[in-house]
Write a protein that holds these residues in place. Structure first.
Motif, mmCIF file in Angstrom:
data_model
loop_
_atom_site.group_PDB
_atom_site.id
_atom_site.type_symbol
_atom_site.label_atom_id
_atom_site.label_comp_id
_atom_site.label_asym_id
_atom_site.label_seq_id
_atom_site.Cartn_x
_atom_site.Cartn_y
_atom_site.Cartn_z
ATOM 1 N N HIS A 222 0.833 -1.214 0.000
ATOM 2 C CA HIS A 222 0.000 0.000 0.000
ATOM 3 C C HIS A 222 0.864 1.259 0.000
ATOM 4 O O HIS A 222 0.434 2.319 -0.469
ATOM 5 C CB HIS A 222 -0.904 0.040 1.241
ATOM 6 C CG HIS A 222 -2.084 -0.856 1.151
ATOM 7 N ND1 HIS A 222 -2.317 -1.854 2.058
ATOM 8 C CD2 HIS A 222 -3.111 -0.911 0.274
ATOM 9 C CE1 HIS A 222 -3.431 -2.475 1.749
ATOM 10 N NE2 HIS A 222 -3.930 -1.941 0.659
ATOM 11 N N SER A 223 2.056 1.155 0.536
ATOM 12 C CA SER A 223 2.934 2.323 0.636
ATOM 13 C C SER A 223 3.479 2.774 -0.714
ATOM 14 O O SER A 223 3.874 3.928 -0.865
ATOM 15 C CB SER A 223 4.099 2.017 1.573
ATOM 16 O OG SER A 223 3.622 1.723 2.858
ATOM 17 N N PRO B 59 1.959 3.201 -3.837
ATOM 18 C CA PRO B 59 1.240 4.311 -4.479
ATOM 19 C C PRO B 59 1.281 5.599 -3.659
ATOM 20 O O PRO B 59 1.312 6.694 -4.223
ATOM 21 C CB PRO B 59 -0.196 3.798 -4.641
ATOM 22 C CG PRO B 59 -0.265 2.465 -4.038
ATOM 23 C CD PRO B 59 1.098 2.047 -3.628
ATOM 24 N N VAL B 60 1.330 5.479 -2.335
ATOM 25 C CA VAL B 60 1.439 6.677 -1.487
ATOM 26 C C VAL B 60 2.780 7.362 -1.747
ATOM 27 O O VAL B 60 2.845 8.577 -1.942
ATOM 28 C CB VAL B 60 1.273 6.305 0.004
ATOM 29 C CG1 VAL B 60 1.554 7.503 0.894
ATOM 30 C CG2 VAL B 60 -0.114 5.749 0.264
ATOM 31 N N TYR C 116 -3.916 1.316 -5.339
ATOM 32 C CA TYR C 116 -4.164 1.050 -3.921
ATOM 33 C C TYR C 116 -5.326 0.062 -3.758
ATOM 34 O O TYR C 116 -5.243 -0.884 -2.978
ATOM 35 C CB TYR C 116 -4.465 2.361 -3.192
ATOM 36 C CG TYR C 116 -4.464 2.246 -1.694
ATOM 37 C CD1 TYR C 116 -3.300 2.505 -0.975
ATOM 38 C CD2 TYR C 116 -5.607 1.881 -0.990
ATOM 39 C CE1 TYR C 116 -3.282 2.401 0.407
ATOM 40 C CE2 TYR C 116 -5.595 1.774 0.385
ATOM 41 C CZ TYR C 116 -4.432 2.036 1.081
ATOM 42 O OH TYR C 116 -4.420 1.924 2.450
ATOM 43 N N SER D 233 -5.190 -3.646 -2.207
ATOM 44 C CA SER D 233 -6.099 -4.067 -1.128
ATOM 45 C C SER D 233 -6.788 -5.378 -1.490
ATOM 46 O O SER D 233 -6.919 -6.278 -0.653
ATOM 47 C CB SER D 233 -7.157 -2.992 -0.855
ATOM 48 O OG SER D 233 -6.563 -1.840 -0.324
#
Length: 190
Positions: free
Chosen positions: A20-21, A23-24, A58, A62
């Motif tokens: 998840h990190s 795309p952040v 993201y 998920s």
């Protein structure tokens, strides 16, 4: 597996979903490069398109985690702790950016603040792992080196490095997840 170990593993699970990190982190990098008007990234439409792509990635990540590792929700206490930490992060980072903008320092307070915030985030969440210490130390040291130039460069290059640090930590977190829970698809679906 003993109950205490199982509870600990479940509590860490939500933090170890490190993909998840990525795309952040990419959003931080796009934001920084767009602000610096680097190449085509200075165009008005690039950042919103990047946000849409990052959101899509993201959601796909998920789905991958749900399908391959299941879902575990953090306790209410952990969620409150994360919310308080998130608010503190906002205050610290905005304060650092404002100081970076207004003080003519040779260091990047933005990069240093992100290093401290990431370190605190990991310490409060899942506990510090060796890769968190290395990544945050590298970001903090880079921010403390006296070569940053004007405020635009200090802030945006600090954001860029923070994005890289977030993505790299996420990759290592995902590797830790695989070590603790096995490779994707390795769960008994019976």
């Amino acid at each position: 597996m003993e109950r205490r170990n199982l509870e600990s593993a479940a509590a860490n699970y939500s933090y170890l979903r490190g993909l998840h990190s990525i795309p952040v982190g990419v959003l931080f990098v796009l934001s920084a490069l767009g602000n610096l008007e680097w190449g085509p990234l200075g165009r008005v439409w690039v950042f919103p398109a990047g946000v849409a792509l990052a959101a899509t990635a993201y959601l796909g990540i998920s789905r991958f985690y749900r399908q391959n590792y299941g879902r575990v929700s953090p306790s209410a206490r952990a969620q409150v702790r994360a919310g308080v930490a998130g608010a503190a992060v906002g205050v610290i980072v905005v304060g650092a950016v404002l100081l970076d903008w207004n003080l003519d320092l040779p260091v990047s307070l933005t990069a240093i603040a992100f290093a401290l915030v990431l370190l605190a985030h990991y310490a409060v969440g899942m506990g510090l792992r060796p890769h968190h210490k290395v990544v945050c130390a590298a970001l903090g040291v880079a921010g403390a080196l006296p070569f940053w130039g004007d405020a635009d460069h200090r802030i945006n290059l600090g954001l860029l490095l923070a994005g890289v640090a977030i993505a790299v930590s996420g990759i290592f977190d995902h590797a830790a997840l695989r070590r603790e829970f096995g490779p994707a698809g390795g769960l008994d679906r019976g």
